[in-house]
Design an enzyme around this catalytic site. Structure first.
Site, PDB file in Angstrom:
ATOM      1  CG  ASP A  72       1.099  18.445   1.417  1.00  0.00           C
ATOM      2  OD1 ASP A  72       0.127  19.182   1.659  1.00  0.00           O
ATOM      3  OD2 ASP A  72       1.829  18.587   0.425  1.00  0.00           O
ATOM      4  CB  CYS A 119      -3.649  25.414  -0.324  1.00  0.00           C
ATOM      5  SG  CYS A 119      -2.651  23.996  -0.833  1.00  0.00           S
ATOM      6  CE1 TYR A 130       1.247  25.147   1.392  1.00  0.00           C
ATOM      7  CE2 TYR A 130       2.570  23.541   0.216  1.00  0.00           C
ATOM      8  CZ  TYR A 130       1.843  23.901   1.323  1.00  0.00           C
ATOM      9  OH  TYR A 130       1.710  23.024   2.371  1.00  0.00           O
ATOM     10  CE1 TYR A 179       3.459  23.089  -4.021  1.00  0.00           C
ATOM     11  CE2 TYR A 179       5.285  22.499  -2.577  1.00  0.00           C
ATOM     12  CZ  TYR A 179       4.040  22.227  -3.114  1.00  0.00           C
ATOM     13  OH  TYR A 179       3.365  21.080  -2.748  1.00  0.00           O
ATOM     14  CD  GLU A 219      -2.468  26.060   3.926  1.00  0.00           C
ATOM     15  OE1 GLU A 219      -1.568  25.439   4.524  1.00  0.00           O
ATOM     16  OE2 GLU A 219      -2.777  25.838   2.748  1.00  0.00           O
TER      17      GLU A 219
END
Length: 219
Positions: A44, A135, A139, A166, A208
């Site tokens: 990441d 993304c 998230y 998040y 993803e």
């Protein structure tokens, strides 16, 4: 008039598999193997570097001052805030900045990041935002979903900080800002153009999913 919700509806199976992937479920229950999480964290970091490059490309693709400001603000946030926080978070997991600087990219990281950059290079600013949306928006939705589950463990969960990051107000604000931007632009596209963007969104979501699986497989 299409909206971001229509994108997720058009890719409902992929969106579900991404938001509720086994990596996510195990993370929420605190049962994710620590080596799997460390591998994900390291990759990441590399993704964030390419994410910054994508926002630099968004600045180049911008056609108005407001779009240029949005892109450069996002680039600044990633370079000077998110990467610094990520490096600090990795250190808590025993991963030094020197370790991060020497990482090879996994195949999942290569595939996903280069796909996003390719969408931006061959398409327009909307193509790039749609490729990035799984993304940035995803998230946030994952964190919200986890907090809604009775099975999610917060106390004594080694991944509680990830969930908190998040689900934070700052991240929610960024997510909602991006959703509003997409809704405004998607409302103006033709049916044919929307179909093209669905393909971009579906492919990015599938990548993803592969990124989560890469974490589980430590590939």
């Amino acid at each position: 008039m299409p909206s971001f919700k229509d994108l997720t509806n058009a890719c409902a199976d992929e969106w579900y598999d991404y938001l509720q992937h086994d990596f996510v479920r195990q993370l929420g229950k605190g049962r994710l193997p620590e080596d799997a999480f460390r591998h994900y964290l390291q990759q990441d970091y590399l993704f964030l570097i390419h994410f910054a490059r994508a926002w630099a490309l968004a600045a180049y693709k911008s056609r108005s001052l407001s779009e240029l400001r949005q892109a450069t603000a996002s680039l600044d946030t990633i370079l000077n805030t998110e990467l610094t926080l990520h490096i600090g978070y990795c250190a808590e997991w025993g991963i030094s900045e020197d370790d991060l600087s020497e990482l090879p990219e996994s195949r999942a990281t290569l595939a996903y990041t280069r796909y996003v950059l390719d969408c931006g290079q061959r398409g327009d600013l909307l193509d790039l935002h749609v490729a990035l949306a799984p993304c940035l928006i995803g998230y946030g939705e994952i964190a919200e979903w986890l907090l809604d589950q009775d099975s999610t463990l917060i106390e004594d969960n080694p991944y509680a900080d990830w969930i908190a990051m998040y689900s934070s107000d700052d991240f929610k604000a960024a997510m909602e800002s991006e959703r509003e931007w997409l809704d405004a632009r998607l409302s103006e596209v033709s049916e044919r153009r929307f179909g093209e963007l669905v393909d971009v969104f579906r492919d990015a979501t599938r990548l993803e999913i592969d990124f989560w699986q890469m974490g589980l497989d430590q590939d």
